[in-house]
Design an enzyme around this catalytic site. Structure first.
Site, PDB file in Angstrom:
ATOM      1  N   THR A 189       0.854  -1.179   0.000  1.00 37.38           N
ATOM      2  CA  THR A 189       0.000   0.000   0.000  1.00 37.38           C
ATOM      3  C   THR A 189       0.899   1.241   0.000  1.00 37.38           C
ATOM      4  O   THR A 189       2.105   1.133  -0.181  1.00 37.38           O
ATOM      5  CB  THR A 189      -0.939   0.000   1.214  1.00 37.38           C
ATOM      6  OG1 THR A 189      -0.152  -0.091   2.401  1.00 37.38           O
ATOM      7  CG2 THR A 189      -1.934  -1.145   1.143  1.00 37.38           C
TER       8      THR A 189
ATOM      9  N   VAL B 194       0.701   4.387   2.354  1.00 30.94           N
ATOM     10  CA  VAL B 194       1.100   5.018   3.617  1.00 30.94           C
ATOM     11  C   VAL B 194       1.988   4.080   4.438  1.00 30.94           C
ATOM     12  O   VAL B 194       2.978   4.504   5.034  1.00 30.94           O
ATOM     13  CB  VAL B 194      -0.146   5.435   4.442  1.00 30.94           C
ATOM     14  CG1 VAL B 194       0.261   5.992   5.807  1.00 30.94           C
ATOM     15  CG2 VAL B 194      -0.972   6.455   3.675  1.00 30.94           C
ATOM     16  N   CYS B 195       1.653   2.811   4.457  1.00 30.53           N
ATOM     17  CA  CYS B 195       2.323   1.834   5.313  1.00 30.53           C
ATOM     18  C   CYS B 195       3.844   1.797   5.160  1.00 30.53           C
ATOM     19  O   CYS B 195       4.552   1.811   6.169  1.00 30.53           O
ATOM     20  CB  CYS B 195       1.733   0.446   5.103  1.00 30.53           C
ATOM     21  SG  CYS B 195      -0.026   0.356   5.507  1.00 30.53           S
ATOM     22  N   PRO B 196       4.394   1.775   3.935  1.00 24.61           N
ATOM     23  CA  PRO B 196       5.861   1.685   3.858  1.00 24.61           C
ATOM     24  C   PRO B 196       6.568   2.915   4.416  1.00 24.61           C
ATOM     25  O   PRO B 196       7.706   2.816   4.881  1.00 24.61           O
ATOM     26  CB  PRO B 196       6.145   1.494   2.373  1.00 24.61           C
ATOM     27  CG  PRO B 196       4.924   1.960   1.662  1.00 24.61           C
ATOM     28  CD  PRO B 196       3.780   1.722   2.609  1.00 24.61           C
TER      29      PRO B 196
ATOM     30  N   ILE C 209       6.753   2.090   8.190  1.00 22.57           N
ATOM     31  CA  ILE C 209       7.614   0.933   8.445  1.00 22.57           C
ATOM     32  C   ILE C 209       9.072   1.329   8.248  1.00 22.57           C
ATOM     33  O   ILE C 209       9.944   0.992   9.066  1.00 22.57           O
ATOM     34  CB  ILE C 209       7.219  -0.246   7.531  1.00 22.57           C
ATOM     35  CG1 ILE C 209       5.787  -0.682   7.845  1.00 22.57           C
ATOM     36  CG2 ILE C 209       8.184  -1.403   7.697  1.00 22.57           C
ATOM     37  CD1 ILE C 209       5.164  -1.593   6.794  1.00 22.57           C
TER      38      ILE C 209
END
Length: 179
Positions: free
Chosen positions: A48, A50-52, A55
């Site tokens: 996706t 936003v997630c990276p 992370i």
């Protein structure tokens, strides 16, 4: 949803720790990091947008957490194989220094009460758990809004003082002395 002062649920699951299929996977449990603080954060879905960003930021600040005797654990409801493919595909995730937990059965996410009712995935939740397994901090943001990882470090610093910390307190500043 579980909150402050409650025991973090016990768990055992597969985790992705490298990009090489030969040694990419390990088993991680709540007892794997005995006597350490845990910073456990969940993201909704691999591959996706936003997630990276989050992370990768946890990865960049991993040394700050390690310096505070805290182990970072990232988690989503995707499988360990999806985590591996994402690490191999996304440059900023390729050398993550912490395990990516695969909560494919949603056992931990459900025990925490963070399954999004509409999407059926883990919400964007962050927990700080003390060495006794007690939840000391919880933050959940909308699926579309990334969290501030530096704030998680700041809160960990504050919790580790075991003192009263005022608004915007930073490590090294005075704490509040109750009369």
């Amino acid at each position: 949803m579980l909150g402050i002062g409650e025991k973090f649920p016990g768990f055992t699951m597969k985790a992705t720790v490298s990009n090489d299929i030969k040694d990419a996977f390990i088993e991680v449990s709540n007892t794997s990091y005995k006597d350490k603080w845990l910073v456990v954060f969940f993201w909704p879905k691999d591959f996706t947008f936003v997630c990276p960003t989050e992370i990768a930021e946890f990865g960049k600040l991993n040394k700050d957490f390690a310096d505070r005797d805290a182990q970072v654990l990232g988690a989503s409801t995707d499988s360990e194989f999806v985590h591996l493919a994402w690490r191999q595909h996304k440059e900023e995730l390729s050398k993550l220094p912490f395990p990516m937990l695969a909560d494919v059965r949603r056992e931990l996410s459900q025990a925490l009460g963070i399954i999004d009712r509409e999407e059926g995935v883990a919400q964007r939740a962050t927990y700080i758990v003390d060495p006794q397994g007690v939840i000391r901090f919880v933050m959940v943001t909308d699926l579309n809004v990334g969290r501030n990882v530096k704030e998680v470090v700041r809160v960990l610093d504050a919790l580790q003082t075991d003192e009263l910390c005022p608004c915007n307190w930073q490590k090294g500043q005075d704490t509040i002395k109750a009369a």
